[in-house]
Design an enzyme around this catalytic site. Structure first.
Site, mmCIF file in Angstrom:
data_model
loop_
_atom_site.group_PDB
_atom_site.id
_atom_site.type_symbol
_atom_site.label_atom_id
_atom_site.label_comp_id
_atom_site.label_asym_id
_atom_site.label_seq_id
_atom_site.Cartn_x
_atom_site.Cartn_y
_atom_site.Cartn_z
ATOM 1 N N HIS A 19 5.722 -5.208 -5.460
ATOM 2 C CA HIS A 19 5.695 -4.195 -4.407
ATOM 3 C C HIS A 19 4.506 -3.279 -4.632
ATOM 4 C CE1 HIS A 19 7.795 -0.988 -6.844
ATOM 5 N NE2 HIS A 19 8.149 -2.066 -7.503
ATOM 6 N N MET A 20 4.431 -2.212 -3.876
ATOM 7 C CA MET A 20 3.151 -1.508 -3.807
ATOM 8 C C MET A 20 2.700 -0.890 -5.125
ATOM 9 S SD MET A 20 1.907 0.860 -0.773
ATOM 10 C CE MET A 20 0.245 1.468 -0.692
#
Lengths: 104, 156
Positions: A19-20
């Site tokens: 994820h980010m």
């Protein structure tokens, strides 16, 4: 210094996937090397130095990514990035704790 | 996945009231919770969670866009809202430039893979110069919806 090409395959093992935040760590680390670095997931190839492109990989837990570095420090870059992925970005436990806190 | 599958059109805020990051987040979360009729969801709590995530690492990824997001137990399906600002918002962006287009995403805690797919869809489209330019120029919800539909069509 001469250019060399190094390539490895790594598996994303964080339950939350790439994820980010882990992607940002990856991009930061990639940017600390002179080599050109790319990450491939099936038919999508991303520039490892671009957060926009890295997030487009949608690498879920269990995804295998091919990381390729070309340049004077390609070997070191690959070693460092492999370490980050294998350590699950050192972000995993902390992230899930803080996200739980955030959701109360 | 298409943008139209995740963006709640009714919640779009074409002209954000505030140019302060935290207020913008509150405004967008509130619009989403109200328009999407998310039951049993406390917009204030949710906005707080987004701000908390934002403080850990800015989602202002440059080129005038930011993608604030959070995974939250009260959310059942990934859902996003678009907000635009003519003045620009200070999002502590990577390129230190103001943000004009915000795509805020709420995802369930239980399904991290779906969150990643939603993020992939959003980023894939924000990569497109045309889409960013249309969003930046849009001053009405209709113009934003049109930009989203055009971007989706581009992929098919």
């Amino acid at each position: 210094m001469s250019k060399s090409t190094h390539e490895i395959e790594v598996e994303i093992r964080n339950p939350e996937g790439l994820h980010m935040r882990p992607a940002m760590l990856f991009v930061d680390l990639a940017n600390s090397f002179d080599s050109d670095i790319s990450v491939r997931h099936q038919d999508v190839c991303a520039d490892a130095k671009s957060i926009m492109q890295m997030t487009m990989l949608a690498a879920t837990c269990g995804t295998r990514l091919k990381v390729t570095a070309v340049g004077p420090d390609a070997g070191q870059a690959i070693q460092a990035l492999r370490g980050l992925v294998e350590n699950k970005f050192a972000d995993d436990s902390q992230a899930s704790v803080s996200e739980k806190e955030g959701s109360v | 996945m298409k943008l139209a599958d995740i963006v709640c059109f009714k919640a779009i805020v074409a002209q954000l009231n505030s140019n302060k990051r935290d207020d913008v987040i509150s405004e967008l979360v509130k619009s989403l919770v109200d328009r999407q009729k998310m039951k049993g969801v406390d917009a204030k709590n949710l906005a707080k969670a987004v701000v908390k995530r934002e403080n850990e690492a800015s989602t202002g990824i440059g080129k005038g866009v930011a993608v604030p997001h959070v995974k939250h137990e009260s959310v059942t399906e990934p859902v996003a809202v678009v907000g635009c600002s003519q003045q620009g918002i200070d999002f502590a962006s990577l390129d230190k430039q103001p943000v004009y287009s915000v795509v805020l995403l709420l995802s369930p805690t239980a399904n991290p893979d779906k969150h990643l797919q939603a993020m992939e869809t959003i980023f894939k489209n924000l990569q497109k110069d045309d889409f960013r330019r249309f969003l930046r120029q849009a001053q009405t919800a209709e113009a934003i919806i049109e930009a989203i539909k055009d971007a989706d069509e581009d992929d098919s």
